[in-house]
Design a protein around this motif. Sequence first.
Motif, PDB file in Angstrom:
ATOM      1  N   UNK A  58       0.811  -1.214   0.000  1.00 11.64           N
ATOM      2  CA  UNK A  58       0.000   0.000   0.000  1.00 11.64           C
ATOM      3  C   UNK A  58       0.847   1.267   0.000  1.00 11.64           C
ATOM      4  N   UNK A  59       2.039   1.207   0.620  1.00 10.78           N
ATOM      5  CA  UNK A  59       2.935   2.369   0.596  1.00 10.78           C
ATOM      6  C   UNK A  59       3.401   2.650  -0.825  1.00 10.78           C
ATOM      7  N   UNK A  60       3.674   1.593  -1.577  1.00  4.76           N
ATOM      8  CA  UNK A  60       4.102   1.769  -2.969  1.00  4.76           C
ATOM      9  C   UNK A  60       2.938   2.295  -3.806  1.00  4.76           C
ATOM     10  N   UNK A  61       1.774   1.662  -3.677  1.00  2.00           N
ATOM     11  CA  UNK A  61       0.598   2.047  -4.457  1.00  2.00           C
ATOM     12  C   UNK A  61       0.233   3.510  -4.218  1.00  2.00           C
ATOM     13  N   UNK A  62       0.322   3.966  -2.967  1.00  4.28           N
ATOM     14  CA  UNK A  62      -0.084   5.331  -2.612  1.00  4.28           C
ATOM     15  C   UNK A  62       1.070   6.317  -2.544  1.00  4.28           C
ATOM     16  N   UNK A  63       2.253   5.905  -2.977  1.00  5.44           N
ATOM     17  CA  UNK A  63       3.427   6.778  -2.928  1.00  5.44           C
ATOM     18  C   UNK A  63       3.212   8.021  -3.800  1.00  5.44           C
ATOM     19  N   UNK A  64       3.772   9.143  -3.356  1.00  7.09           N
ATOM     20  CA  UNK A  64       3.691  10.353  -4.178  1.00  7.09           C
ATOM     21  C   UNK A  64       4.947  10.504  -5.040  1.00  7.09           C
TER      22      UNK A  64
END
Length: 175
Positions: A58-64
């Motif tokens: 999820x950190x990768x998917x939602x990374x800016x």
Amino acid sequence: MMNSNAMATTEISGVNIPDSIKPQGENLQLNGAGIRSKFFIDLYVGSLFTHDKMDQGNDVINSDEAVAIRLNITSSMITSEKMIKAMQEGFERATAGQSKNLDTKIAAFIDTFADPIKKGDQFTLLSVPGEGLINYKNGEFMSITSGEDFRKAVLTIWLGDKPTDKDLKKEMLNS
């Protein structure tokens, strides 16, 4: 400073994975890589490149920040028809069947896999927040698909709660 010709690599299933790549000028580091297998056949090596190490999907998917998923085809069993079917199934899982508003974008993206695919081909899916998903085949630009929902859906295929391959997800996230 390392000479770009002497770039360190990791080998997985006969594929050399570089420690870093620079698509669109983005300097991305290898986060992790593994093999996508089905019925005991290695189909492709999937690798994840990020700015900073990440161990949560999820950190990768939602990374800016930009991230890239690279697929190195290792089997002649992968055809364009099978890749298209696998992508369709991946989007179905990634969107929990709620992809109606993305159908046109998904169809256009999947269409970029219609040309023959052979062992040794490489796809790089560069995810750029605010821009979309840029698709390359063997280093050649194929398409850009805009939209945050679409960009995140593509990453979710490999890194979401119901990934294409749980073991590959773990290896890509080094977790």
